[in-house]
Design a protein around this motif. Structure first.
Motif, short mmCIF file in Angstrom:
data_model
loop_
_atom_site.label_atom_id
_atom_site.label_comp_id
_atom_site.label_asym_id
_atom_site.label_seq_id
_atom_site.Cartn_x
_atom_site.Cartn_y
_atom_site.Cartn_z
N VAL A 233 22.10 -18.99 -7.19
CA VAL A 233 21.94 -18.10 -6.05
C VAL A 233 20.94 -17.01 -6.44
CG1 VAL A 233 23.09 -16.46 -4.52
CG2 VAL A 233 24.28 -18.53 -5.26
N PHE A 234 20.02 -16.68 -5.54
CA PHE A 234 18.99 -15.70 -5.88
C PHE A 234 18.64 -14.88 -4.65
CE2 PHE A 234 17.04 -19.67 -4.64
CZ PHE A 234 16.09 -19.29 -3.71
N THR A 235 17.95 -13.78 -4.88
CA THR A 235 17.52 -12.89 -3.81
C THR A 235 16.05 -13.15 -3.50
OG1 THR A 235 19.07 -11.16 -4.50
CG2 THR A 235 17.22 -10.49 -3.10
N ILE A 236 15.72 -13.22 -2.21
CA ILE A 236 14.33 -13.40 -1.80
C ILE A 236 13.74 -12.03 -1.51
CG2 ILE A 236 12.79 -14.40 -0.08
CD1 ILE A 236 14.93 -16.56 0.36
N ASN A 237 12.75 -11.65 -2.31
CA ASN A 237 12.11 -10.34 -2.17
C ASN A 237 10.78 -10.53 -1.44
OD1 ASN A 237 10.74 -7.91 -2.51
ND2 ASN A 237 11.77 -7.48 -4.46
N THR A 238 10.76 -10.23 -0.15
CA THR A 238 9.54 -10.44 0.63
C THR A 238 8.43 -9.50 0.19
OG1 THR A 238 10.39 -8.96 2.36
CG2 THR A 238 10.73 -11.33 2.65
N ASP A 239 8.80 -8.32 -0.35
CA ASP A 239 7.77 -7.40 -0.85
C ASP A 239 6.99 -8.03 -2.00
OD1 ASP A 239 8.46 -5.46 0.97
OD2 ASP A 239 9.75 -4.35 -0.41
N THR A 240 7.70 -8.76 -2.86
CA THR A 240 7.03 -9.43 -3.98
C THR A 240 6.10 -10.51 -3.47
OG1 THR A 240 8.87 -8.99 -5.49
CG2 THR A 240 7.38 -10.78 -6.08
N ILE A 241 6.56 -11.28 -2.48
CA ILE A 241 5.72 -12.34 -1.91
C ILE A 241 4.46 -11.73 -1.30
CG2 ILE A 241 5.61 -14.17 -0.18
CD1 ILE A 241 8.67 -14.40 -0.45
N GLU A 242 4.63 -10.67 -0.54
CA GLU A 242 3.48 -10.01 0.07
C GLU A 242 2.52 -9.49 -0.99
OE1 GLU A 242 4.76 -7.01 2.75
OE2 GLU A 242 5.54 -8.43 4.24
N SER A 243 3.08 -8.96 -2.07
CA SER A 243 2.24 -8.42 -3.15
C SER A 243 1.41 -9.51 -3.81
CB SER A 243 3.11 -7.71 -4.19
OG SER A 243 2.33 -7.25 -5.28
N VAL A 244 2.04 -10.67 -4.08
CA VAL A 244 1.31 -11.77 -4.70
C VAL A 244 0.16 -12.23 -3.79
CG1 VAL A 244 1.47 -14.19 -5.44
CG2 VAL A 244 3.23 -12.56 -6.12
N ILE A 245 0.45 -12.40 -2.50
CA ILE A 245 -0.58 -12.84 -1.57
C ILE A 245 -1.68 -11.79 -1.44
CG2 ILE A 245 -1.07 -13.49 0.82
CD1 ILE A 245 1.76 -14.63 0.98
N GLU A 246 -1.28 -10.51 -1.34
CA GLU A 246 -2.25 -9.43 -1.21
C GLU A 246 -3.17 -9.38 -2.43
OE1 GLU A 246 -4.06 -6.82 0.96
OE2 GLU A 246 -1.97 -6.91 1.61
N ASN A 247 -2.60 -9.52 -3.64
CA ASN A 247 -3.42 -9.50 -4.86
C ASN A 247 -4.40 -10.66 -4.89
OD1 ASN A 247 -2.16 -7.18 -5.78
ND2 ASN A 247 -0.73 -8.26 -7.11
N ALA A 248 -3.92 -11.82 -4.45
CA ALA A 248 -4.81 -12.99 -4.41
C ALA A 248 -5.96 -12.74 -3.44
CB ALA A 248 -4.02 -14.23 -4.01
N LEU A 249 -5.65 -12.18 -2.28
CA LEU A 249 -6.68 -11.93 -1.28
C LEU A 249 -7.67 -10.87 -1.73
CD1 LEU A 249 -4.42 -11.92 1.91
CD2 LEU A 249 -6.01 -13.71 1.23
N ASN A 250 -7.27 -10.01 -2.66
CA ASN A 250 -8.13 -8.96 -3.18
C ASN A 250 -8.94 -9.39 -4.39
OD1 ASN A 250 -7.93 -6.20 -1.83
ND2 ASN A 250 -5.78 -6.79 -1.93
#
Length: 309
Positions: A233-250
């Protein structure tokens, strides 16, 4: 920077066992008319053949339609003298044919089996990453693919007669189908982020939801076949997902030689590496994999607003 998270919407996560997918939606569903390989085969508008003098890393693809044909990095065709995967995302112009760079995914066969046809698979993630590293470090992409497929077989305690990647997928079919039944395509979905044990493994984005739908199952299988499945069981952190995508886009996007009508860019950041392809200044395909990205390049870069989402 080609875009920001303002250009994407993360939809509700779907979870099964220790795997989660987060659908990605773009605000505009672009209607650029492209033919996928799957539809091209179904409609008889695509012909794939060996070269006159067969070679492992080149095939001939004819696009008989009136729109560009989309070939996606890592998607597999089976038959010919060996099964192959497309080496990079390519757009073939209408009413034309071209020599397409490929990698063999069946090390133990060299001899005609049947005419090429569409496979239900795309190269597993580790194979795609190994291929990227080999290209960027001037190594042998073909050897990297063969080594990765061999590692896949060993990891699954399975051996196919010809070391065919497709056989590993077939061997894992029951396990993979369980997840495909659990993960549905969301309305308007044009991409996906994949998490295992709460850790983001990568994301994939296509031009529009129609094209994404055709690759949904293939993309998920490419992550799952290497995954260790459990009931964690784990927690889904949408902020982390957004951060990874944002860093890739930058990232700085480095332009590489294109094969067809597309423009090809590759990039890396502290979290991972990926590729991006555009047509008429629109993003048609983007993939990103977390992990080591110790890559160097002196290629030209694109900058903010050069690509529209």
């Amino acid at each position: 920077m080609i875009a920001s998270m303002d250009d994407f919407e993360l939809l509700d996560a779907q979870v099964h066992k220790n795997v989660a997918i987060v659908p990605i939606k773009t605000p505009v569903n672009h209607k650029i008319d492209l033919l996928t390989l799957k539809k091209g085969f179904e409609l008889g508008l695509v012909a794939v053949e060996e070269c006159e003098h067969s070679t492992v890393n080149t095939i001939i693809v004819a696009n008989k339609s009136v729109v560009p044909l989309l070939l996606v990095d890592g998607e597999e065709i089976v038959g010919g003298d060996q099964n192959r995967i497309i080496d990079a995302t390519i757009l073939i112009a209408p009413q034309s044919e071209m020599k397409v760079p490929v990698n063999c995914t069946e090390h133990g066969r060299w001899g005609f089996k049947h005419n090429f046809k569409q496979s239900s698979n795309i190269a597993n993630i580790r194979t795609r990453v190994a291929k990227i590293h080999a290209h960027r470090n001037h190594g042998s992409a073909q050897q990297a693919v063969w080594d990765s497929i061999n590692e896949l077989e060993m990891s699954r305690d399975f051996s196919s007669p010809t070391q065919a990647m497709s056989e590993s997928y077939e061997n894992a079919k029951a396990d993979l189908d369980e997840f495909l039944d659990a993960f549905e395509v969301a309305e308007g979905q044009s991409g996906v982020a994949v998490l295992i044990d709460g850790e983001m493994k990568g994301f994939e984005i296509f031009l529009n939801s129609e094209i994404y739908r055709e690759y949904h199952e293939k993309i998920l299988k490419s992550y799952l076949i290497n995954a260790e499945i459990n009931e964690n069981v784990f927690t889904i952190n949408t902020d982390t997902i957004e951060s990874v995508i944002e860093n890739a886009l930058n990232s700085d996007f480095e332009e590489f030689k294109n094969e067809g009508e597309e423009k090809r860019f590759e990039f890396s950041d502290e979290d991972g590496l990926g590729s991006l392809y555009t047509f008429k200044d629109r993003l048609i395909h983007m993939s990103y994999f977390t992990g080591s990205a110790d890559l160097d390049s002196q290629s030209p870069k694109i900058h903010q607003n050069d690509v529209r989402i």
